[in-house]
Design an enzyme around this catalytic site. Sequence first.
Site, PDB file in Angstrom:
ATOM      1  N   HIS A 166       0.856  -1.196   0.000  1.00  0.00           N
ATOM      2  CA  HIS A 166       0.000   0.000   0.000  1.00  0.00           C
ATOM      3  C   HIS A 166       0.886   1.238   0.000  1.00  0.00           C
ATOM      4  O   HIS A 166       0.659   2.177  -0.756  1.00  0.00           O
ATOM      5  CB  HIS A 166      -0.909  -0.013   1.235  1.00  0.00           C
ATOM      6  CG  HIS A 166      -1.808   1.182   1.335  1.00  0.00           C
ATOM      7  ND1 HIS A 166      -2.768   1.299   2.313  1.00  0.00           N
ATOM      8  CD2 HIS A 166      -1.884   2.331   0.601  1.00  0.00           C
ATOM      9  CE1 HIS A 166      -3.396   2.458   2.155  1.00  0.00           C
ATOM     10  NE2 HIS A 166      -2.883   3.101   1.137  1.00  0.00           N
TER      11      HIS A 166
ATOM     12  N   GLU B   9       0.592   7.844  -3.419  1.00  0.00           N
ATOM     13  CA  GLU B   9       1.558   7.588  -2.346  1.00  0.00           C
ATOM     14  C   GLU B   9       2.754   8.528  -2.451  1.00  0.00           C
ATOM     15  O   GLU B   9       3.302   8.963  -1.433  1.00  0.00           O
ATOM     16  CB  GLU B   9       2.017   6.128  -2.384  1.00  0.00           C
ATOM     17  CG  GLU B   9       0.947   5.142  -1.958  1.00  0.00           C
ATOM     18  CD  GLU B   9       0.457   5.380  -0.534  1.00  0.00           C
ATOM     19  OE1 GLU B   9       1.275   5.325   0.389  1.00  0.00           O
ATOM     20  OE2 GLU B   9      -0.750   5.638  -0.366  1.00  0.00           O
TER      21      GLU B   9
ATOM     22  N   HIS C 205       2.942  10.703   0.815  1.00  0.00           N
ATOM     23  CA  HIS C 205       3.967  10.180   1.718  1.00  0.00           C
ATOM     24  C   HIS C 205       5.389  10.340   1.191  1.00  0.00           C
ATOM     25  O   HIS C 205       6.303  10.670   1.948  1.00  0.00           O
ATOM     26  CB  HIS C 205       3.694   8.701   2.016  1.00  0.00           C
ATOM     27  CG  HIS C 205       2.366   8.453   2.654  1.00  0.00           C
ATOM     28  ND1 HIS C 205       2.093   8.814   3.953  1.00  0.00           N
ATOM     29  CD2 HIS C 205       1.225   7.891   2.169  1.00  0.00           C
ATOM     30  CE1 HIS C 205       0.837   8.476   4.249  1.00  0.00           C
ATOM     31  NE2 HIS C 205       0.293   7.922   3.177  1.00  0.00           N
TER      32      HIS C 205
END
Length: 226
Positions: A76, A118, A122
């Site tokens: 993920h 992502e 992040h």
Amino acid sequence: MHRSIIISRLLISLALIIVLAGTASAQDRRQNAPGEFDFYVLALSWSPSFCEAAAERGNSGRSQAQCSRPYSFVVHGLWPQYERGFPEYCQRPSPRLDRNIMTSMLDLMPAPGLIFNEWDKHGTCSGLSARAYFETTRKARAAVKIPEELLQLSEQKIIAPADLEEAFIKINPGLSSSAISVTCSSRRLSEVRVCLSKDMQFRACDEIDRRACRRDEVVMPPVRGG
């Protein structure tokens, strides 16, 4: 103004200050500064659970790339973390992710939209270039072994979160229960999350553990074609 009203308002103001101070202390002082974090969380999603949930929501078309393949655990993301809380979207707008880097990650993260998201949410907090961040993601995934019996799960499995953690601990030297947690959605397994230092060593992460699934058992739908 009546004295009791003044005292009541002062008490309310004091309570508000205490609440705001608590919120500030829970928010890391380095909030959203790229590269300024304490450790990583590698989030491994159980793909069959994701696909069943997508089908129930009528979103199976959007997840076709992932759900038409026999995936078990997929990445993920690799998430920079503070000891309390986490950074996100550390560069706005985020540096554009090269499409060649995205396609290079499809074996681990089988959805282009996920990879782009992502990076924005992040990856920009890692302090690394996009290429270095996804290389680090690949290293993190390589650092965690998946129990063999789960790679081709052919039938639905019901398991206690603690037993699932133990299966990972058994085959990953140095991994302890304080460095891994299991999350769930409804009755299904959602993710296994493993905490890693910046040099890819397992490390404790109390806050991640506190967010773990509290069910006695979780359902693991079988791998497609497993």
